[in-house]
Design an enzyme around this catalytic site. Structure first.
Site, PDB file in Angstrom:
ATOM      1  N   ASP A 198      37.407  44.180  24.908  1.00  0.00           N
ATOM      2  CA  ASP A 198      38.117  43.090  25.581  1.00  0.00           C
ATOM      3  C   ASP A 198      38.921  42.334  24.519  1.00  0.00           C
ATOM      4  O   ASP A 198      38.384  42.032  23.447  1.00  0.00           O
ATOM      5  CB  ASP A 198      37.064  42.146  26.193  1.00  0.00           C
ATOM      6  CG  ASP A 198      37.449  41.632  27.557  1.00  0.00           C
ATOM      7  OD1 ASP A 198      38.598  41.202  27.719  1.00  0.00           O
ATOM      8  OD2 ASP A 198      36.584  41.641  28.454  1.00  0.00           O
ATOM      9  N   GLU A 233      44.383  42.657  32.558  1.00  0.00           N
ATOM     10  CA  GLU A 233      43.814  41.934  33.691  1.00  0.00           C
ATOM     11  C   GLU A 233      44.979  41.245  34.394  1.00  0.00           C
ATOM     12  O   GLU A 233      45.684  40.441  33.795  1.00  0.00           O
ATOM     13  CB  GLU A 233      42.814  40.883  33.216  1.00  0.00           C
ATOM     14  CG  GLU A 233      42.209  40.147  34.393  1.00  0.00           C
ATOM     15  CD  GLU A 233      41.483  38.862  34.013  1.00  0.00           C
ATOM     16  OE1 GLU A 233      40.598  38.486  34.779  1.00  0.00           O
ATOM     17  OE2 GLU A 233      41.803  38.245  32.999  1.00  0.00           O
ATOM     18  N   HIS A 236      32.606  41.045  36.039  1.00  0.00           N
ATOM     19  CA  HIS A 236      31.875  39.856  35.607  1.00  0.00           C
ATOM     20  C   HIS A 236      32.460  38.558  36.172  1.00  0.00           C
ATOM     21  O   HIS A 236      31.901  37.494  35.953  1.00  0.00           O
ATOM     22  CB  HIS A 236      31.900  39.792  34.070  1.00  0.00           C
ATOM     23  CG  HIS A 236      33.294  39.589  33.564  1.00  0.00           C
ATOM     24  ND1 HIS A 236      34.272  40.558  33.658  1.00  0.00           N
ATOM     25  CD2 HIS A 236      33.888  38.518  33.011  1.00  0.00           C
ATOM     26  CE1 HIS A 236      35.405  40.090  33.181  1.00  0.00           C
ATOM     27  NE2 HIS A 236      35.204  38.856  32.782  1.00  0.00           N
ATOM     28  N   ASP A 237      33.604  38.651  36.857  1.00  0.00           N
ATOM     29  CA  ASP A 237      34.197  37.454  37.475  1.00  0.00           C
ATOM     30  C   ASP A 237      33.929  37.410  38.974  1.00  0.00           C
ATOM     31  O   ASP A 237      34.513  36.597  39.694  1.00  0.00           O
ATOM     32  CB  ASP A 237      35.716  37.428  37.243  1.00  0.00           C
ATOM     33  CG  ASP A 237      36.055  37.172  35.786  1.00  0.00           C
ATOM     34  OD1 ASP A 237      35.269  36.490  35.098  1.00  0.00           O
ATOM     35  OD2 ASP A 237      37.111  37.665  35.331  1.00  0.00           O
ATOM     36  N   ASP A 248      42.701  40.416  28.322  1.00  0.00           N
ATOM     37  CA  ASP A 248      42.215  39.355  29.196  1.00  0.00           C
ATOM     38  C   ASP A 248      43.325  38.367  29.551  1.00  0.00           C
ATOM     39  O   ASP A 248      44.012  37.855  28.660  1.00  0.00           O
ATOM     40  CB  ASP A 248      41.099  38.604  28.443  1.00  0.00           C
ATOM     41  CG  ASP A 248      40.525  37.463  29.249  1.00  0.00           C
ATOM     42  OD1 ASP A 248      39.833  37.755  30.239  1.00  0.00           O
ATOM     43  OD2 ASP A 248      40.778  36.298  28.902  1.00  0.00           O
TER      44      ASP A 248
HETATM   45  C1  GLC Z   1      39.489  36.289  32.451  1.00  0.00           C
HETATM   46  C2  GLC Z   1      38.063  36.733  32.264  1.00  0.00           C
HETATM   47  C3  GLC Z   1      37.162  35.600  32.649  1.00  0.00           C
HETATM   48  C4  GLC Z   1      37.448  34.439  31.737  1.00  0.00           C
HETATM   49  C5  GLC Z   1      38.925  34.073  31.772  1.00  0.00           C
HETATM   50  C6  GLC Z   1      39.273  33.181  30.627  1.00  0.00           C
HETATM   51  O1  GLC Z   1      39.787  36.023  33.771  1.00  0.00           O
HETATM   52  O2  GLC Z   1      37.821  37.898  33.007  1.00  0.00           O
HETATM   53  O3  GLC Z   1      35.806  35.947  32.582  1.00  0.00           O
HETATM   54  O4  GLC Z   1      36.685  33.339  32.135  1.00  0.00           O
HETATM   55  O5  GLC Z   1      39.753  35.198  31.646  1.00  0.00           O
HETATM   56  O6  GLC Z   1      39.202  33.904  29.433  1.00  0.00           O
END
Ligand code: GLC
Length: 576
Positions: free
Chosen positions: A127, A283, A349-350, A229
């Site tokens: 990541d 993402e 994980h979100d 990310d």
């Molecule tokens: C992305 C990650 C998430 C995180 C956010 C800020 O959306 O997947 O878990 O809280 O970025 O880094």
């Protein structure tokens, strides 16, 4: 009536599983890529396996479980951030990009982990969190110290003598305000996420070079890919113009894919990706198919994949429409039918747990619906991303009070509702369904104390159902969610039709059944997924030409004269 007995099914499934070693030989070489054929397994390191009893998962714990990961048949692991971090957002606030978080271990552990994966033929995707850093990163410590510090322009600052900057919405801030006043230099800094996650200034070429150097550091160690990310937010109009009132209700058009984002990705590709055999996935996929295509079009030399949120956002506490879900997945598939490649996922994980959001986690239906959802993810065109624990059918944890949550987004969100005089009970109800902590509970390894995750007190409680839903129990049970998952992974890995085959939606208006074919050359398969708790008949001409059953989450499939009678959450794939 054609009755497929359990034994026949098993034999047929095994035939499919055995496949030919060169099963993919007829796929044109130019179309093939390891990351298209990959089955990616996402490990949330904090929750996977704790080796030292401090209640937090760690790298040594993952090393202990590499044989388990290998046994799943998955070909790559995406690890959530493992870098040094004060953990305001569980590692998504990085204070040293070239070091390992002390909770997780050391660089020597990392090297051993990578080696252990490669020995087992598993690739590792890291990541990369570079829309923002931690406010404890030395860059930010420098940047905030004075206005003429060389690191000042690594972040976005607004001098207070110019007045308050135009409103920017923050996803995690208790006041929803992305500008934080800092008295040291009488200025505001920008944070799209929490106050401890200041946004990096991608318009500064030095920042970009720093990031490429960090990525090269990891690529030189031998990692096989990067997940970027929140990267669609990285580029910004640094004049910070005013946005329309209420824009925060739909902020994506104002935040995603702004300014020079594409040229930064091309630059990253040139500086990093083009020098290594690494995959890249972002993402977020922007605001339109055009955005998504522009990110992954091979001719543009940016990324390999992006993942869009439209599918994963469909499930709501009061249910969702399967017709809608089918339409979304079909629309994305057809937009990428000729060019580009998709990421397929319904949890990470979100998100809360797959079976609790998209299936049915009540005892009679948890197992068939979890199997059905895994059948879906692993039979679509695009690279599947499977989240740890979903291979067991792990469920939401059932938290009732805000004191049980650890996630900054849940806690600050609650405070925001409280500050605004909103309905906190409703908020908690929504959280019980959708909170990220639901998907972050410890991996359920066995029926021993704390599900075998830790000898200490886990950082997040283990759901009570670990006694029956766990790896040890499911490994013993041929009919478990776990064994179905493994079978499905093998089927995908040995049958190119499931990876590259054209997708065709059938019965689009059926409110309960998702039916589609996948076709590659002369091979055609039919996938039937009952998304409901009802017994349902389905009539399709394809059902008259079944050659064999590849997989079924029930012992039998009852087909008669072009009609199948599907049992609750039944999932079956027929070779036609
Ligand atoms: C992305 C990650 C998430 C995180 C956010 C800020 O959306 O997947 O878990 O809280 O970025 O880094």
């Amino acid at each position: 009536m054609t009755k497929f007995t359990a034994l026949t099914l098993l034999l047929l499934a095994m035939l499919g599983c055995t496949g030919k070693p060169d099963a993919f030989k007829d796929v044109p070489a130019g179309e093939r890529a390891w990351w298209k054929e990959a089955v990616i397994y996402q490990v949330y390191p904090r929750s996977f396996k704790d080796s030292n009893g401090d209640g937090v998962g760690d790298l040594k714990g993952i090393i202990e479980k590499l044989d388990y990961i290998k046994s799943l048949g998955v070909t790559a692991v995406w690890l959530n951030p493992i870098y040094s971090s004060p953990n305001d957002d569980n590692g998504y606030d990085v204070s040293d990009y070239r070091n390992i978080m002390s909770d997780f271990g050391t660089m020597a552990d990392f090297d051993q982990l990578l080696q252990g994966m490669h020995q087992r033929g598993i690739k590792l995707i890291m990541d990369v969190v570079v829309n923002h850093s931690s406010d404890e990163h030395p860059w930010f410590v420098q940047s905030r110290s004075s206005r003429d510090n060389p690191y000042r322009d690594y972040y976005h600052w607004w001098p207070a003598e110019k007045g308050k900057p135009n409103y920017r919405y923050s996803l995690f801030d208790v006041n929803g305000d992305a500008w934080k006043y800092d008295s040291t230099t009488n200025a505001y800094y920008l944070h799209y996420f929490s106050q401890k996650q200041p946004d990096l200034n991608w318009e500064n070429p030095k920042v970009r070079q720093e990031v490429y150097d960090i990525m090269k550091f990891w690529a030189d160690k031998g990692v096989d890919g990067f997940r970027l990310d929140a990267f669609q937010f990285a580029a910004k109009d640094t004049t910070f113009p005013e946005f329309p009132v209420g824009y925060e209700k739909n902020f994506m058009p104002y935040y995603a894919m702004q300014g020079n984002l594409h040229s930064y990705l091309k630059e990253m590709n040139d500086a990093v990706f083009s020098h290594y055999d690494v995959m890249s996935v972002a993402e977020g996929a922007g605001n339109s198919f055009q955005d998504a295509h522009d990110l992954v079009d091979a001719d543009r030399h940016e990324l390999n994949m992006a993942y869009a949120f439209e599918g994963v956002d469909i499930a709501k506490p009061d249910g969702y429409s399967l017709v809608h879900l089918k339409a979304v997945f079909s629309r994305w598939d057809s937009a990428f039918a000729e060019k580009g490649w998709l990421s397929i996922f319904l949890s990470n994980h979100d998100q809360a747990r797959l079976v609790s959001r998209y299936g049915n986690d009540s005892p009679p239906f948890r197992s068939p619906s979890a199997k059905m959802l895994n059948t879906f993810l692993l039979s679509m065109r695009g690279t599947p991303y499977c989240y740890y624990g979903d291979e067991l059918g792990m469920t939401n944890s059932g938290f009732k009070s805000i004191s049980q949550y650890k996630d900054i987004s849940a806690i600050n969100g609650y405070q925001k509702v409280l500050n605004e005089g909103g309905d906190t009970l409703q908020y908690l109800k929504n959280m019980a369904f959708g909170s990220r902590d639901n998907g972050r509970t410890p991996m359920q390894w066995d029926a021993k104390t704390q599900a075998g995750f830790t000898s200490g007190i886990p950082w997040l409680p283990v759901p009570a159902n670990y006694v029956s839903i766990n790896v040890a129990a499911e490994e013993q049970d041929p009919a478990s969610v776990l064994n179905h998952f493994k079978k499905m992974v093998q089927l995908r890995k040995t049958n190119p039709v499931l990876v590259y085959g054209q997708y065709q939606l059938l019965a689009p208006e059926n409110p309960d059944i998702y039916a589609y074919t996948r076709t590659l050359g002369a091979q055609k398969v039919l996938v039937l997924l009952n998304f409901s708790a009802k017994n349902l008949p389905l009539e399709l001409p394809e059902l008259k030409s079944i050659k064999e059953t590849w997989i079924n989450n029930y012992p039998e499939a009852s087909v008669s004269d072009g009609t199948i009678s599907l049992q609750p959450y039944q999932a079956v794939i027929f070779n036609l």
